[in-house]
Design a protein around this motif. Sequence first.
Motif: not given
Length: 323
Positions: A195-204, A262-268
């Motif tokens: 659910v917390l990824s690019g495909r996770g966004l698509e799944r939600i 806390v550091f959030l990284v990544g394209g999403v």
Amino acid sequence: MTRAPNTHSLLADIGGTNTRVALAQGTTLLPDTIRRFRNKDFPGLESVLRRYLDEEGNPDCAGVCVAVAGPVRDGVAEMTNLSWIITKDALARAAQAETVAILNDLQAQGHALGHLSGDSLRPVVRGGDPTPHAAMLVIGVGTGFNCAPVYQTGAGRLVPPSEAGHANMPIRTADELALLHFVETAHGFPAVEDVLSGRGLERIHLWLSTRAGDPVEKGAAEIMAAAEAEDPLALETLRFFVRILGTVTGNLSLIHLPFGGVFLVGGVARAVAPWLERFDFAHGMSDKGRFAGFMQNFPVTVIEDDYAALTGCGHHLAHILPG
């Protein structure tokens, strides 16, 4: 271009979709040498590095360090979302380098902290003032999901690896339980990464549209574009995504106590950053009952430098190179 032998390092950041490669002198990343390759165009990393080095005039590198989106054990990395296996022997052969290191990609991001320009750091949650040598936490949201704690020790920086994205997704509400069952039916196990990824966004998005009686499959980029146009389903998708991201970030903060941030990284993570305030990421993170006040100790920042993992590889490699 002719480069003096053993004066450069070869760095690579291998994600589930793309590989970024660059040269560095010491800890200095050389921006004009950065290249991006689509993984699907190559049978493995060795062929990517050979292509890159050929384009750069085949420099004789002193060392090579790669960041891999997957677990690393005994000098062997297995990609989580790509059928590549990466070994130190293959890297040494491709780069003709004497010193070789393989890191998990979140480990590389951890080694980059403190070495990135201020304009690539986007604060999203204010917190307490970090004390010297306080632990930090990197959370990656992109093709997959993972995290890595960062500790400053007397012997140098320690960034232990993990595969946090494959733990069970958290459940607080009836809606989250319904999403869990939707994911479980399709994939057999409801992991955080589902659910917390690019495909996770698509799944939600698919789950919400299916629940509404009109299943619609959209790519992550399409969902983000629809949200910009104030599409109600896309907005609800982002609201749900941000809420779960806040919950998981809060959980991981309680586990690792990152008083240094806390550091959030990544394209999403970069894509959803403008939506974190609107959909109350901070509340999702701090909604921990009697520990809600304690959660104010952990500031959250989005890293908007797409090449931070390369910087981290450069700093790690400079630490282990002889002399």
